[in-house]
Scaffold this motif. Structure first.
Motif, short mmCIF file in Angstrom:
data_model
loop_
_atom_site.label_atom_id
_atom_site.label_comp_id
_atom_site.label_asym_id
_atom_site.label_seq_id
_atom_site.Cartn_x
_atom_site.Cartn_y
_atom_site.Cartn_z
N ASP A 199 -27.79 40.69 5.20
CA ASP A 199 -26.64 39.80 5.35
C ASP A 199 -25.79 40.27 6.53
O ASP A 199 -24.70 40.81 6.38
CB ASP A 199 -25.82 39.79 4.06
CG ASP A 199 -26.67 39.36 2.87
OD1 ASP A 199 -27.25 38.26 2.93
OD2 ASP A 199 -26.77 40.14 1.90
N ASP A 205 -28.36 32.10 8.41
CA ASP A 205 -27.98 31.53 7.11
C ASP A 205 -26.97 32.42 6.39
O ASP A 205 -26.85 32.37 5.17
CB ASP A 205 -29.24 31.35 6.25
CG ASP A 205 -29.02 30.34 5.13
OD1 ASP A 205 -28.29 29.35 5.34
OD2 ASP A 205 -29.58 30.54 4.04
N ARG A 207 -23.67 32.49 6.09
CA ARG A 207 -22.60 31.88 5.31
C ARG A 207 -23.11 31.46 3.93
O ARG A 207 -22.49 31.77 2.90
CB ARG A 207 -22.03 30.67 6.04
CG ARG A 207 -20.85 30.00 5.32
CD ARG A 207 -20.26 28.89 6.18
NE ARG A 207 -19.10 28.30 5.52
CZ ARG A 207 -19.18 27.32 4.62
NH1 ARG A 207 -20.36 26.84 4.26
NH2 ARG A 207 -18.08 26.83 4.08
N ASN A 208 -24.24 30.76 3.89
CA ASN A 208 -24.79 30.34 2.60
C ASN A 208 -25.22 31.53 1.76
O ASN A 208 -25.01 31.54 0.54
CB ASN A 208 -25.98 29.39 2.81
CG ASN A 208 -25.55 28.00 3.22
OD1 ASN A 208 -24.44 27.57 2.90
ND2 ASN A 208 -26.41 27.30 3.94
N PHE A 212 -22.72 31.43 -1.34
CA PHE A 212 -23.43 30.83 -2.46
C PHE A 212 -24.44 31.79 -3.08
O PHE A 212 -24.53 31.93 -4.29
CB PHE A 212 -24.14 29.55 -2.00
CG PHE A 212 -23.20 28.50 -1.48
CD1 PHE A 212 -22.45 27.73 -2.35
CD2 PHE A 212 -23.04 28.30 -0.12
CE1 PHE A 212 -21.57 26.76 -1.88
CE2 PHE A 212 -22.16 27.34 0.37
CZ PHE A 212 -21.42 26.57 -0.52
N SER A 249 -31.50 35.37 -1.60
CA SER A 249 -32.07 34.85 -0.36
C SER A 249 -33.44 35.49 -0.08
O SER A 249 -33.75 36.58 -0.55
CB SER A 249 -31.11 35.09 0.81
OG SER A 249 -30.73 36.44 0.90
#
Length: 271
Positions: A199, A205, A207-208, A212, A249
């Protein structure tokens, strides 16, 4: 399911003797074009030197790879348990030299499905690996998350297992039927939901993954701890990797593929 269901099959380099089969289940956004294990987790490269046939499911978004009670106007007719446990294995073994030993590996929705299929069909599978799933389908939290997954794709969760008090929810609850997992090689993994090594600002990706995927993974981590604790109470061995960081993820699940393999290989008798 009243239609042609496509799969992808990866064969080993050497096919002069029968071998086990591993079925790889996708997450909730399962596409009919490709399985995310091949697109986002490097599964083709990883299995290239393994003496195993690998079956990748295609399609079945938000289906939980289970048999639904009713056809759904949005998600169609789902009889995945029948397909994966009764129809497909004999065909794979006959066509591609299977030796009758099977394993399951899944992520997110597919993680719960892998455990459900293994518990509901204990004689069929020798090994199961599940990453970032929830396993208490009949609990308030478990049913809520399953209903949310089905709803994100426009499906009606009542078409899967019926209204909230229908016995089918309890029948598919892995925690309630964990004893059926005895004797199998089991690998469980999850992250805490806190941002981890994947991250980073260069992640397109990000932000997602954080906004989330963080909360979702925190919930999956709680579910994983519950199943790990239940297996321990029953004296059923399992390899559990609950990481201190990591979001919901694919980069983290790609890391778990090689980590889970020693457990899977041992269960399938692969040296």
């Amino acid at each position: 399911m009243g239609r042609t269901v496509e799969i992808q099959v990866l064969l080993p380099a050497h096919r002069d003797s029968p071998r086990p089969t591993v079925y790889m289940l996708d997450g909730r956004s399962a596409s009919s074009d490709a399985n995310n294990w091949t697109v986002r987790a490097g599964a083709l490269r990883f299995f290239a030197d393994k003496n195993v046939t690998v079956v990748f499911t295609l399609g079945g978004p938000a289906s939980y790879y289970t048999d639904w009670r009713h056809s759904d106007p949005k998600l169609g007719t789902n009889r995945w348990e029948t397909f994966l446990t009764r129809e497909l294995p004999p065909l794979i073994d006959a066509r591609f030299g299977g030796d009758g030993m099977n394993g399951l590996e899944g992520v997110s929705m597919g993680a719960e499905a892998a455990m459900m299929l293994a518990a509901r069909n204990p004689g069929l599978y020798r090994a199961v690996a599940a990453h970032s799933g929830c396993y208490s389908m009949s609990s308030d939290f478990g049913q809520a998350q399953a209903r949310a997954v089905v709803g994100t794709f426009g499906g009606d969760p009542d078409n899967m297992f019926g209204p909230s008090d229908d016995p089918q929810w309890a029948d598919h609850d892995v925690l309630a039927h964990a004893e059926a997992l005895r004797g199998k090689a089991i690998y469980l993994s999850s992250g805490s939901g806190l941002p981890g090594e994947h991250d980073t600002p260069d992640n397109p990706d990000l932000r997602n993954a954080v906004l989330f995927g963080g909360p979702i993974e925190a919930g999956a981590d709680m579910c994983t701890r519950q199943l790990a604790d239940r297996l321990a109470q029953l004296g059923i061995p399992a390899t559990v990797n609950r990481r201190p960081t990591g979001t919901h993820s694919w980069p983290y699940w790609a890391d778990e593929l090689p980590r889970s393999w020693p457990t899977m290989a041992a269960g399938l008798g692969i040296g």
